[in-house]
Design an enzyme around this catalytic site. Structure first.
Site, PDB file in Angstrom:
ATOM      1  N   CYS A 129       0.822  -1.224   0.000  1.00 19.79           N
ATOM      2  CA  CYS A 129       0.000   0.000   0.000  1.00 19.79           C
ATOM      3  C   CYS A 129       0.845   1.258   0.000  1.00 19.79           C
ATOM      4  CB  CYS A 129      -0.851   0.072   1.253  1.00 19.79           C
ATOM      5  SG  CYS A 129      -1.912  -1.325   1.463  1.00 19.79           S
TER       6      CYS A 129
ATOM      7  N   ARG B 255     -12.131   0.471  -6.196  1.00 24.65           N
ATOM      8  CA  ARG B 255     -11.777   0.401  -4.777  1.00 24.65           C
ATOM      9  C   ARG B 255     -11.348   1.771  -4.254  1.00 24.65           C
ATOM     10  NH1 ARG B 255      -7.545  -1.256  -1.037  1.00 24.65           N
ATOM     11  NH2 ARG B 255      -8.625  -2.662   0.370  1.00 24.65           N
TER      12      ARG B 255
HETATM   13  P1  XMP Z   1      -0.796  -7.290   3.269  1.00 24.85           P
HETATM   14  O1  XMP Z   1       0.063  -6.516   4.219  1.00 24.85           O
HETATM   15  O2  XMP Z   1      -1.340  -8.522   3.875  1.00 24.85           O
HETATM   16  O3  XMP Z   1      -2.035  -6.325   2.968  1.00 24.85           O
HETATM   17  O4  XMP Z   1      -0.096  -7.529   1.996  1.00 24.85           O
HETATM   18  C1  XMP Z   1      -3.115  -6.726   2.192  1.00 24.85           C
HETATM   19  C2  XMP Z   1      -4.199  -5.668   2.240  1.00 24.85           C
HETATM   20  O5  XMP Z   1      -3.746  -4.444   1.648  1.00 24.85           O
HETATM   21  C3  XMP Z   1      -4.868  -3.750   1.102  1.00 24.85           C
HETATM   22  N1  XMP Z   1      -4.525  -3.402  -0.290  1.00 24.85           N
HETATM   23  C4  XMP Z   1      -4.089  -2.193  -0.674  1.00 24.85           C
HETATM   24  N2  XMP Z   1      -3.959  -1.035  -0.001  1.00 24.85           N
HETATM   25  N3  XMP Z   1      -3.128   0.002  -1.952  1.00 24.85           N
HETATM   26  C5  XMP Z   1      -3.498   0.077  -0.647  1.00 24.85           C
HETATM   27  O6  XMP Z   1      -3.382   1.139  -0.041  1.00 24.85           O
HETATM   28  C6  XMP Z   1      -3.239  -1.127  -2.686  1.00 24.85           C
HETATM   29  O7  XMP Z   1      -2.886  -1.160  -3.848  1.00 24.85           O
HETATM   30  C7  XMP Z   1      -3.756  -2.271  -2.018  1.00 24.85           C
HETATM   31  N4  XMP Z   1      -4.044  -3.531  -2.446  1.00 24.85           N
HETATM   32  C8  XMP Z   1      -4.497  -4.191  -1.351  1.00 24.85           C
HETATM   33  C9  XMP Z   1      -6.066  -4.669   1.191  1.00 24.85           C
HETATM   34  O8  XMP Z   1      -6.848  -4.237   2.252  1.00 24.85           O
HETATM   35  C10 XMP Z   1      -5.419  -6.008   1.426  1.00 24.85           C
HETATM   36  O9  XMP Z   1      -6.264  -6.932   2.080  1.00 24.85           O
END
Ligand code: XMP
Length: 498
Positions: free
Chosen positions: A317, A413
């Site tokens: 993120c 999203r």
């Molecule tokens: P982890 O740390 O497990 O996080 O890899 C997964 C969660 O991150 C969120 N997610 C995003 N958040 N930009 C964001 O700010 C993105 O591109 C993105 N893609 C996923 C989402 O909540 C996921 O479950």
């Protein structure tokens, strides 16, 4: 000694999991006795408080099947056509251990050379030739490694050398493994494609899938619905067109739907929530993402059955950097769970989980379950092919807000309305091959049980009691305390944990 959890987390500084550390509690039970059973939504109970994220490099049917087998639940991503997501939902609901649900699928225009290359870096011994390169598309034929080994011209297209579907023995869904075994033996072929009545590929049964089922029965009690089918979750966006998607998913038997948004406190989400509660009341709705009590209160009032917590804490993120909003995940989980528990609404701590210690912290702070993206990316069950880079076996992992994923449609999203100006809120990258989640998750859950034992809590309920009574004590860690808490002063060491 130490602080009560609210004393630390109500001070106006936000903390991440690594910033805090719990004091040990009193142990009067074995780690094996710890019960991790929980509710992922108001009406859905699961045995393992770990769920997989609806990301297009994490959860399709293979991951969702594995998560349900492990006692958790997987949430199918929606960066695909409605039919594809529905197909995956149906695969989970129809799953049986004697199916190969991720066969290699190629198109007729692919060449023998391309097939050779894929075989070099994977274990595939045959390819299903389909109209589109995904399960659920029409089967045209089959190519096996041995059939065409001696053909010199590797530029030949698979469509011209395949065994056509009309010369194959195929089957429709049958009740028991023995029926498949019989057809497979009688056919004298090693593979039995399973098709639906439109000739679309559902799965393949092979001698080894039937054998595997006998040798390796499912790991513990799976998460199932009332009719005994595996639990399955799915995500949707909050656009008008997502209403149709939600209804199609509900018809496919999905048990819980996530309203996927990086900032859930919006009119779009409130309207969608109210609409879905009216038209598909049988499906539990998980709203979010939220990080504050104000956001949470709006969604609970609108009828959310569960809340997803986290903004910018995920490994891929960049939301906090790009938009200047978000919250340290430990604080966000504690604050939202504190409010939601008063209304009996479970909270899913989403993002930022890097190890079992983070899971212990999230659950001890009041989360009912954790959602993992990067932990499960790179596993056998995650979508995508493995490839080698600098001698390391990798799979792709990308944020749903990365430019790459948004170009496939996931920009909803981020409530993006511009067709030509896309602002990335995530990155795309690679992660190492981690093997199967069927091996990883039992390790994780046992490590979490040991963490709970150290806290003196033999269940999630007990942890909540200890936290609310003030018996759970916590402190922040300085940077050097964090370094001390990790491995240090070794020249080299093995990082393998399971
Ligand atoms: P982890 O740390 O497990 O996080 O890899 C997964 C969660 O991150 C969120 N997610 C995003 N958040 N930009 C964001 O700010 C993105 O591109 C993105 N893609 C996923 C989402 O909540 C996921 O479950």
């Amino acid at each position: 000694d130490g602080l009560r959890v609210p004393q630390l987390l109500d001070q106006g500084t936000c903390y991440t999991y690594d910033d805090i550390i719990f004091h040990p509690g009193y142990i009067n039970f074995a780690a094996d006795e710890v019960k991790l059973g929980t509710n992922v939504t108001k009406n859905i109970a699961i045995r393992t408080p770990i769920v997989s994220s609806p990301m297009d490099t994490v959860t399709e049917s293979n991951m969702a099947i594995a998560m349900a087998k492990l006692g958790g639940i997987g949430f199918l991503h929606y960066n695909s056509k409605i039919e594809e997501q529905v197909f995956h939902a149906r695969c989970v609901k129809k799953h049986r251990a004697d199916f190969l649900t991720d066969p290699l699928i190629l198109q007729p225009s692919s060449t023998l050379f391309e097939f050779d290359q894929i075989r070099e870096r994977s274990k595939h011994t045959f390819a299903c030739i389909c109209e589109a390169d995904c399960i659920g598309s029409k089967l045209l034929g089959l190519v096996t490694a041995t059939d065409h080994e001696l053909l010199k011209d590797r530029s030949l297209e698979l469509g011209s050398v395949m065994t056509s579907v009309c010369d194959l023995v195929t089957a429709e869904l049958m009740e028991d493994s023995e029926s498949f075994e019989k057809v497979l033996i009688e056919s004298k072929k090693g593979k039995l494609p399973i098709l639906n009545d439109s000739g679309e590929l559902i799965a393949v049964v092979t001698g080894s899938t039937l054998k595997k089922k006998l040798i390796n029965p499912s790991p513990g009690v799976p998460s199932t619905d009332r009719s005994g089918k595996l639990l399955c979750g799915a995500a949707i966006g909050t656009r008008e067109s997502d209403r149709e998607r939600a209804i199609a998913l509900a018809e496919a038997g999905v048990d819980a739907i996530i309203l996927d948004s990086s900032q859930g406190d919006s009119v779009y989400q409130l309207e969608m929530l109210q609409y879905l509660k009216k038209v598909i009341p049988e499906v539990d709705i998980i709203a979010g993402n939220v990080v504050t009590q104000v956001q949470a209160a709006h969604l609970i009032k609108a009828g959310a059955d569960s809340l997803r917590v986290g903004m910018g804490s995920g490994s891929i993120c960049t939301t906090q950097e790009v938009c200047a909003v978000g919250r340290g995940q430990a604080t966000a989980v504690f604050k939202v769970a504190n409010l939601a528990s008063k209304c009996n609404i479970p909270v899913i701590a989403d993002g930022g989980i890097q190890n079992s210690g983070h899971i212990v912290k999230a659950l001890a702070l009041g989360a009912s379950a954790v959602m993992c993206g990067s932990m499960f990316a790179g596993t056998t069950e995650a979508p995508g092919e493995y490839f080698f880079q600098d001698g390391v076996r990798l799979k792709k992992y990308r944020g749903m807000g990365s430019l790459e994923a948004m170009l496939k449609g996931s920009d909803s999203r981020y409530l993006s309305s511009s067709a030509h100006l896309k602002i990335a809120q995530g990155v795309s990258g690679t992660v190492k091959d981690k093997g199967s989640v069927l091996r990883m998750v039992p390790y994780l859950t046992h490590a979490v049980k040991q963490g709970f034992q150290d806290l003196g809590a033999n269940s999630l309920e007990k942890a909540n009691i200890l936290r609310n009574s003030g018996d759970m004590r916590v402190e922040t860690r300085t940077n050097s305390a964090q370094l001390e808490g990790g491995v240090h002063d070794l020249h080299s060491y093995s990082k393998q944990l399971w």
